[in-house]
Design an enzyme around this catalytic site. Sequence first.
Site, PDB file in Angstrom:
ATOM      1  N   ASP A 296      80.065  31.741  11.256  1.00 45.19           N
ATOM      2  CA  ASP A 296      79.727  31.066  12.422  1.00 45.19           C
ATOM      3  C   ASP A 296      80.636  31.607  13.523  1.00 45.19           C
ATOM      4  OD1 ASP A 296      78.368  28.463  13.336  1.00 45.19           O
ATOM      5  OD2 ASP A 296      80.471  28.516  14.311  1.00 45.19           O
ATOM      6  N   GLU A 339      74.274  30.455  15.957  1.00 41.63           N
ATOM      7  CA  GLU A 339      75.203  31.258  15.733  1.00 41.63           C
ATOM      8  C   GLU A 339      75.742  31.466  14.359  1.00 41.63           C
ATOM      9  OE1 GLU A 339      75.201  28.557  17.184  1.00 41.63           O
ATOM     10  OE2 GLU A 339      77.438  27.554  17.058  1.00 41.63           O
TER      11      GLU A 339
END
Lengths: 420, 340
Positions: A296, A339
């Site tokens: 992430d 993301e």
Amino acid sequence: MRLRASLYLFVIITIALVLITGLCLYWSWRNVEAALVQESYAHQVEKRATSLEASLHKLASHGDEQITADWLNQQWELSKILRAAPKLEPSRQLLLNSIVAHNASIRVMFERYSQLDVEAEKNTIRIHLSEMLSVKMEAMIEDSLQLASAARRDIKQTLPRQFLIIAAILLLGIVGMASYAHHLASWIRKTLFKMEHAFAEVANGKLNTVALPRSDDEFGDCANKFRLMNTQLQKTTISRDHLQKIVDDKTAVLEQLANTDTLTSVSSRRALFNRGQMEYSRARRHQHSLALLMIDVDHFKQINDKYGHQLGDFVLVYLCRTLESEVRDIDDVGRYGGEEFVLTLPHATMEGARDLGFRIQQRLLNEPFEQRGVKINLTVSQGLAVMTQAHQSFDDVLYDADRALLLAKQAGRDRLMILP
Amino acid sequence: MPALSEKTPMFFLLLAAAVVVILVLWQMPDKPFKKVPVALNIAVSRSPLSAPLYVADELGFFNPQCIDVNLQEVIGGKMSFEAVVNEQADFGTSSESVIVFNSFQRRDFVNLATFVQSDNDIKIITREGGGIFKGADFRGKKVGLIKGSASEYFFSTFLALEGVSLEELNIVALSPDQLPEALKSAAVDAVVPWEPYGYITVKALGGKANVIPSKNLYTLSFNLITRKEYLAAHPIAARCVLEGLQKAIDFIAYEPEKFRQILQDRLGLDNEFSSWIWQDYLFKLSLSRSLKRTLESQARWAMDNNLVEAGEIPNFNHFLNTHTLEEMNIEGVSFNGHEE
């Protein structure tokens, strides 16, 4: 020549042949009939003349008014018969003319004979006239026999000659018609064969190889229409194999689109799960390891807020390129969402996966993102999970990787955590 | 549709040719053939009776590969006969009466065929105003005729029918071409000519001639005669002459108008002559039993009426030769040449 015209011609020639044969037969029949009439007539005349001669002999031996009257009556009957003669060709008419002339003579001579004195001492003229009358009648009989004989000869000559002529006509006609029919059948057979071959070629998709000869008959018309159809087919029709290729290609493209994240060009979420499930099944089947590394981007929201979403997209792309450069060929990089990314690492051990995570971190540290004058030191939080017996599915492993990531986030980010 | 193959028309041509050849060979009669033609003379009596010979000569019906014919015109069948027996001609044309008269004296000739008959060739012609209308009127008159011929025979029978004999009048022996002038000049009271001298006589008298009706009383035949030794040496030539005659006879039957013109031209006479004699003549080749009986009957008559020196009736089997006609398959042969 067109087929229809050929068939009409065939029919016409057949009819003509039948007509000619019929005419020959009719002509023969007429000739034979005329000859039979002539023969019958000649026999009639002969019979009368013979009867006249017999009467004359009777008269010569014992002159008698009754016999004289009978003779004259018979001669008159003969004259009647001669007046009712059938139509004869000139050479036969000659014989009839001779008989008629003799008949006229015997009438005149008989009248003179009747006037002669029977009882006269020297009746040499009567004897002579009687002889000449008898000779005349014999001449009539000879002529009538010759007429009958001529008629019989006509019959004898006509029948074999006509048979030969009719046989020759029929033979020529039959051979000709058979030859023509054979030619016609052969042409039809060849034509159908060519058409059949052409249809087979089209059925096999070989539109370019079909070639039919040109002609100005019905086959030519058919061939022209076939060529037109073929041309249209070539324009509008794709062969099965080609179509299949197009479909396959398109399917591949669609699959490619479906399996690829449009921004980062890594595997899409869908492809990530497909690949992951496949690797999980394989790992289970072959008893090898499988590691998942969930990554992430730290503070991504702030990046978007500060630099804009477009730069944020570049950051994600930059990250994916970095991840792809670090993983092996057998590994898969997939976008889990936003993301977050997941690295599917078949045959990877805990240590190996961890080393990979550390390399990624180091790489991001050493090579900060730089785009349009903006330099960002990217960091990522990573959660690592390795498949164990406790995992029942890929989702289970992914869940653990996600929990590990959460731990990494909770621990302050920019680190890798392994679920204990 | 493509054309027939090249072989097909050739096949039909060959087949058609084969059929034609078969038909032609089947129809082709058997003909004698002589490479070197025989030159021969035919003594032809200048008469309508000789028409087939004139026609054959005019139209080339005598096969030039077989015979080379020269017609010698003579006056009357008697002269024609004499030309043959004297070897001045190879064939001749004579009436049966000439044959009868000569058969009493010689046996060196034969009759090959009768080729014409007529029941009105010989005429009995008198002068108008001469007072002769029937047989009985001839008693004491002078009559010009051709001795030893059909003229003499016919006139004798005509008179006998009326109960008159030749001894009761004066017979003046003349040749046919002398008769017209003899009657015209009144040298004789009547003449008994055959055609065309009957016509010439009537024309010479300029409408003042009287023809006594005698049609149908006597049928004269004209015959082709030759010497026996000539026939033995040239049988094929004889056949070629008869074949030419047959063709001429067929032509006369089928082309009567053309025949009339040829006859007129040959005899040097006009259309009126053709009308005078038309349909008095019947042309056909024959050698019949009735001819033999006629010869025998005339021979008996000649003997009974002292027209010939007394003797026996000749055997006419010796004077009739049917072989050539039989070879030609002529149907008019009803006389059996082997009869005795």
